[in-house]
Design an enzyme around this catalytic site. Structure first.
Site, PDB file in Angstrom:
ATOM      1  N   VAL A   1       0.845  -1.203   0.000  1.00  0.00           N
ATOM      2  CA  VAL A   1       0.000   0.000   0.000  1.00  0.00           C
ATOM      3  C   VAL A   1       0.875   1.245   0.000  1.00  0.00           C
ATOM      4  O   VAL A   1       2.090   1.164   0.184  1.00  0.00           O
ATOM      5  CB  VAL A   1      -0.971   0.019   1.209  1.00  0.00           C
TER       6      VAL A   1
ATOM      7  N   SER B   1      12.147  -3.274  -6.105  1.00  0.00           N
ATOM      8  CA  SER B   1      12.427  -2.386  -7.246  1.00  0.00           C
ATOM      9  C   SER B   1      12.196  -3.109  -8.564  1.00  0.00           C
ATOM     10  O   SER B   1      12.388  -4.310  -8.677  1.00  0.00           O
ATOM     11  CB  SER B   1      13.863  -1.872  -7.212  1.00  0.00           C
TER      12      SER B   1
ATOM     13  N   LYS C   1      16.896   0.325  -0.126  1.00  0.00           N
ATOM     14  CA  LYS C   1      15.985   0.702  -1.221  1.00  0.00           C
ATOM     15  C   LYS C   1      15.954   2.232  -1.374  1.00  0.00           C
ATOM     16  O   LYS C   1      15.930   2.750  -2.496  1.00  0.00           O
ATOM     17  CB  LYS C   1      14.576   0.163  -0.958  1.00  0.00           C
TER      18      LYS C   1
ATOM     19  N   GLU D   1      19.311   6.174  -8.325  1.00  0.00           N
ATOM     20  CA  GLU D   1      18.437   6.191  -9.516  1.00  0.00           C
ATOM     21  C   GLU D   1      18.174   7.636  -9.967  1.00  0.00           C
ATOM     22  O   GLU D   1      18.286   7.964 -11.148  1.00  0.00           O
ATOM     23  CB  GLU D   1      17.135   5.475  -9.138  1.00  0.00           C
TER      24      GLU D   1
ATOM     25  N   HIS E   1      19.084   3.170  -3.120  1.00  0.00           N
ATOM     26  CA  HIS E   1      18.912   2.712  -4.501  1.00  0.00           C
ATOM     27  C   HIS E   1      18.186   3.809  -5.289  1.00  0.00           C
ATOM     28  O   HIS E   1      18.592   4.195  -6.385  1.00  0.00           O
ATOM     29  CB  HIS E   1      18.116   1.401  -4.500  1.00  0.00           C
ATOM     30  N   ASN E   2      17.112   4.331  -4.714  1.00  0.00           N
ATOM     31  CA  ASN E   2      16.343   5.366  -5.409  1.00  0.00           C
ATOM     32  C   ASN E   2      17.125   6.672  -5.523  1.00  0.00           C
ATOM     33  O   ASN E   2      17.013   7.379  -6.527  1.00  0.00           O
ATOM     34  CB  ASN E   2      15.011   5.607  -4.693  1.00  0.00           C
TER      35      ASN E   2
HETATM   36  N1  LIG Z   1       4.869   2.067  -8.724  1.00  0.00           N
HETATM   37  C1  LIG Z   1       6.121   1.652  -8.713  1.00  0.00           C
HETATM   38  O1  LIG Z   1       6.796   1.558  -9.745  1.00  0.00           O
HETATM   39  C2  LIG Z   1       6.755   1.254  -7.407  1.00  0.00           C
HETATM   40  C3  LIG Z   1       8.018   0.655  -7.424  1.00  0.00           C
HETATM   41  C4  LIG Z   1       8.588   0.233  -6.223  1.00  0.00           C
HETATM   42  C5  LIG Z   1       7.913   0.434  -5.033  1.00  0.00           C
HETATM   43  N2  LIG Z   1       6.704   1.043  -5.038  1.00  0.00           N
HETATM   44  C6  LIG Z   1       6.023   1.201  -3.736  1.00  0.00           C
HETATM   45  O2  LIG Z   1       5.094   0.131  -3.598  1.00  0.00           O
HETATM   46  C7  LIG Z   1       3.924   0.583  -2.890  1.00  0.00           C
HETATM   47  C8  LIG Z   1       2.702   0.375  -3.778  1.00  0.00           C
HETATM   48  O3  LIG Z   1       2.899   1.140  -4.942  1.00  0.00           O
HETATM   49  P1  LIG Z   1       1.813   1.302  -6.099  1.00  0.00           P
HETATM   50  O4  LIG Z   1       2.391   2.234  -7.095  1.00  0.00           O
HETATM   51  O5  LIG Z   1       1.369  -0.034  -6.520  1.00  0.00           O
HETATM   52  O6  LIG Z   1       0.569   1.946  -5.333  1.00  0.00           O
HETATM   53  P2  LIG Z   1       0.353   3.366  -4.616  1.00  0.00           P
HETATM   54  O7  LIG Z   1      -0.284   4.293  -5.558  1.00  0.00           O
HETATM   55  O8  LIG Z   1       1.593   3.809  -3.921  1.00  0.00           O
HETATM   56  O9  LIG Z   1      -0.721   2.948  -3.484  1.00  0.00           O
HETATM   57  C9  LIG Z   1      -2.008   2.562  -3.821  1.00  0.00           C
HETATM   58  C10 LIG Z   1      -2.451   1.397  -2.976  1.00  0.00           C
HETATM   59  O10 LIG Z   1      -2.425   1.751  -1.584  1.00  0.00           O
HETATM   60  C11 LIG Z   1      -3.750   1.534  -1.057  1.00  0.00           C
HETATM   61  N3  LIG Z   1      -4.025   2.491   0.014  1.00  0.00           N
HETATM   62  C12 LIG Z   1      -3.837   3.826  -0.022  1.00  0.00           C
HETATM   63  N4  LIG Z   1      -4.204   4.370   1.163  1.00  0.00           N
HETATM   64  C13 LIG Z   1      -4.649   3.345   1.941  1.00  0.00           C
HETATM   65  C14 LIG Z   1      -5.130   3.266   3.260  1.00  0.00           C
HETATM   66  N5  LIG Z   1      -5.216   4.340   4.030  1.00  0.00           N
HETATM   67  N6  LIG Z   1      -5.474   2.042   3.741  1.00  0.00           N
HETATM   68  C15 LIG Z   1      -5.358   0.940   2.973  1.00  0.00           C
HETATM   69  N7  LIG Z   1      -4.898   0.952   1.707  1.00  0.00           N
HETATM   70  C16 LIG Z   1      -4.538   2.143   1.202  1.00  0.00           C
HETATM   71  C17 LIG Z   1      -4.660   1.740  -2.234  1.00  0.00           C
HETATM   72  O11 LIG Z   1      -5.924   1.190  -1.958  1.00  0.00           O
HETATM   73  P3  LIG Z   1      -7.243   1.781  -2.694  1.00  0.00           P
HETATM   74  O12 LIG Z   1      -7.359   1.008  -3.968  1.00  0.00           O
HETATM   75  O13 LIG Z   1      -8.308   1.485  -1.718  1.00  0.00           O
HETATM   76  O14 LIG Z   1      -7.022   3.238  -2.912  1.00  0.00           O
HETATM   77  C18 LIG Z   1      -3.884   0.993  -3.303  1.00  0.00           C
HETATM   78  O15 LIG Z   1      -4.012  -0.396  -3.177  1.00  0.00           O
HETATM   79  C19 LIG Z   1       4.204   2.056  -2.542  1.00  0.00           C
HETATM   80  O16 LIG Z   1       4.779   2.141  -1.265  1.00  0.00           O
HETATM   81  C20 LIG Z   1       5.208   2.466  -3.590  1.00  0.00           C
HETATM   82  O17 LIG Z   1       6.011   3.572  -3.159  1.00  0.00           O
HETATM   83  C21 LIG Z   1       6.111   1.439  -6.199  1.00  0.00           C
END
Ligand SMILES: NC(=O)c1ccc[n+]([C@@H]2O[C@H](COP(=O)([O-])OP(=O)(O)OC[C@H]3O[C@@H](n4cnc5c(N)ncnc54)[C@H](OP(=O)(O)O)[C@@H]3O)[C@@H](O)[C@H]2O)c1
Length: 468
Positions: free
Chosen positions: A73, A127, A181, A188, A184-185
């Site tokens: 999340v 990542s 991590k 990046e 790493h960023n």
């Molecule tokens: N995107 C990338 O390329 C990437 C790469 C590496 C790491 N990450 C990390 O991985 C994690 C997920 O990334 P993402 O891009 O897939 O999604 P995100 O946009 O960072 O988060 C969205 C997700 O979080 C949930 N969420 C938000 N607020 C919440 C709350 N208060 N209670 C419960 N659930 C909640 C959302 O649920 P709803 O559907 O209910 O809104 C949705 O499932 C993040 O920490 C991000 O920084 C992302």
């Protein structure tokens, strides 16, 4: 009963759940907003053994004990909120794995809070973006080794695989995984900015088209600069907008966004007193980019006098490649020094060579140069500052004339190159016996009686500078 649970079905969670299920583990999933879960089950899940749950209690009850739950999340408060929702249904010995980009200090706090309740917790950097999550990310888990052992088998299977093994290792104690991590960023950010600065020279000094720049980047990607970021950059250069037929990169607004990991890296490096100027300036470059309106206005108010000399195209391209290599090396070097210092300060016990190994596949900064960095580290594991190696010095000295030429050239053309400049200045500072910090000390002593040390005798001194 399912092998593992996953909460958070945005882009990363969905792909990670599919990846785990395709490795023949059964997965239970939950998402705060039920529509997202339904959409995922309907459009993405095919033969995989994935079961959806719409309330936390039945989600938790569907898992084999001791339970293993991955949180994917949004970082920050949502992680704490999810943990609070889970707690009433968890038993001692269950494990929560936070796979988001959480701030390492939050992870330390959560590990300690949950330990008191007998719940195990891993802070795991993931990542590789969407494709990595699905086909094999680089995984950086940290926390107690007991916790890692509970999911080691699954993590090693879902991680990217390279000739050096799966891109997952037990990174270290406490918040080591999220710390690594974060850095790493930070690295990046620096590499992305260095590539962008090189692109700027190619388009504004040599006046090359995106297609021509794409050709150059593609060629570099077949050599020492081979990396994921170089690969996507050449593909971006060649991509034409379906609607207009123009190169899409030319149509994108020049305001670079950020989510915080780069800034945290810089803040932490300042706190720990480890210099990471290339990483810091990459964050500043994104911040500067956001002042579009002011930039447009100011650009109209100044007259830039460009040099009349004709530049040698082949020389510039060759020197740009070397300058980029120089900056990439220095950025890695700064990040690794920061990790090693944090490892001492926070008792993480991180093996830098292992960190470099798990960055070889799956992650955004995967690059051919990592093998060279691993060689340097293997020479002397205590050598946390890569510059202490003869190999590193000759690599950089080999390229110094190129980066000097490029940074001078960019100033002739009024082009900012925050990361290329700071990479060179970092190196020049590190190889300079006498920095002008003696004057800084004198100034501090003059206005604040802060005292100074001398080079000709031991002790701490203060001078009444205006007494004579
Ligand atoms: N995107 C990338 O390329 C990437 C790469 C590496 C790491 N990450 C990390 O991985 C994690 C997920 O990334 P993402 O891009 O897939 O999604 P995100 O946009 O960072 O988060 C969205 C997700 O979080 C949930 N969420 C938000 N607020 C919440 C709350 N208060 N209670 C419960 N659930 C909640 C959302 O649920 P709803 O559907 O209910 O809104 C949705 O499932 C993040 O920490 C991000 O920084 C992302």
């Amino acid at each position: 009963m399912k092998d593992i649970g996953l909460i958070g079905l945005a882009v990363m969670g969905q792909n990670l759940a599919l990846n785990i299920a395709r490795k023949k583990y059964s997965v239970s999933v939950f998402n705060r907003t039920p529509d997202r879960t339904q959409e995922f089950m309907k459009n993405k899940v095919k033969d995989e053994e994935i079961a959806a749950y719409y309330d936390i209690k039945s989600f938790v009850e569907s898992l084999k004990k001791p339970r293993k739950i991955i949180l994917m999340v949004k970082a920050g408060k949502p992680v704490d909120e999810m943990i609070q929702e889970l707690l009433p249904y968890l038993d001692k010995g269950d494990l929560i794995i936070d796979g988001g980009n959480s701030y390492f200090k939050d992870t330390s706090r959560r590990i300690n809070e949950l330990k008191e309740r007998g719940i195990l917790y891993l802070g795991m950097g993931v990542s590789g973006g969407e494709a990595g999550a699905l086909h094999g990310p680089s995984l950086m888990p940290g926390g107690s080794y007991d916790a890692y052992e509970m999911v080691k088998e699954i993590l090693l299977k879902i991680a990217a695989q390279t000739e050096a093994g799966p891109c997952c290792t037990y990174v270290g104690n406490d918040s080591a995984g999220h710390f690594v991590k974060m850095v790493h960023n930070g690295i990046e950010y620096a590499i992305m900015q260095a590539i962008a600065e090189v692109y700027d020279v190619l388009r504004k000094v040599l006046k090359l088209s995106p297609e021509e720049i794409g050709e150059i980047f593609e060629k570099w990607n077949n050599g020492v600069l081979n990396s994921f970021l170089m690969e996507i950059s050449y593909k971006i250069m060649k991509y034409k907008d379906k609607e207009t037929g123009k190169y899409l990169v030319d149509l994108i607004l020049d305001e670079a966004e950020q989510k915080g990991t780069g800034k945290w890296t810089s803040q932490t490096s300042l706190d720990l007193g480890i210099p990471t100027p290339s990483l810091n300036l990459a964050v500043e470059a994104r911040t500067l980019s956001f002042f579009k309106e002011a930039r447009v206005e100011l650009s109209k108010k100044v007259t830039k006098t460009y040099p009349s000399i004709k530049v040698d195209k082949e020389k510039v391209i060759n020197d740009l490649e070397n300058a980029l290599l120089f900056s990439v090396f220095v950025s890695f070097s700064q990040g690794l020094w920061l990790i090693s210092e944090a490892s001492k300060a926070f008792n993480y016990n991180i093996d830098l060579s292992e960190v470099l190994r798990i960055w070889k596949g799956g992650c955004i900064i995967r690059a051919k140069i990592l093998d060279f960095l691993r060689d340097i580290i293997k020479e002397n594991k205590e050598n946390v500052n890569l510059l202490n190696s003869e190999k590193a010095l000759s690599f950089l000295m080999d390229k110094i004339d190129s980066i000097k030429y490029i940074t001078n050239l960019t100033k002739d053309f009024y082009l900012p190159t925050l990361v290329l400049n700071s990479s060179l200045d970092y190196f020049l500072s590190m190889i300079e016996e006498n920095l002008p910090a003696n004057l800084i000390q004198a100034q501090r002593d003059f206005f604040g009686a802060h005292t100074y040390r001398r080079i000709d005798k031991e002790g701490i001194f203060h001078t009444e500078w205006e007494a004579n």
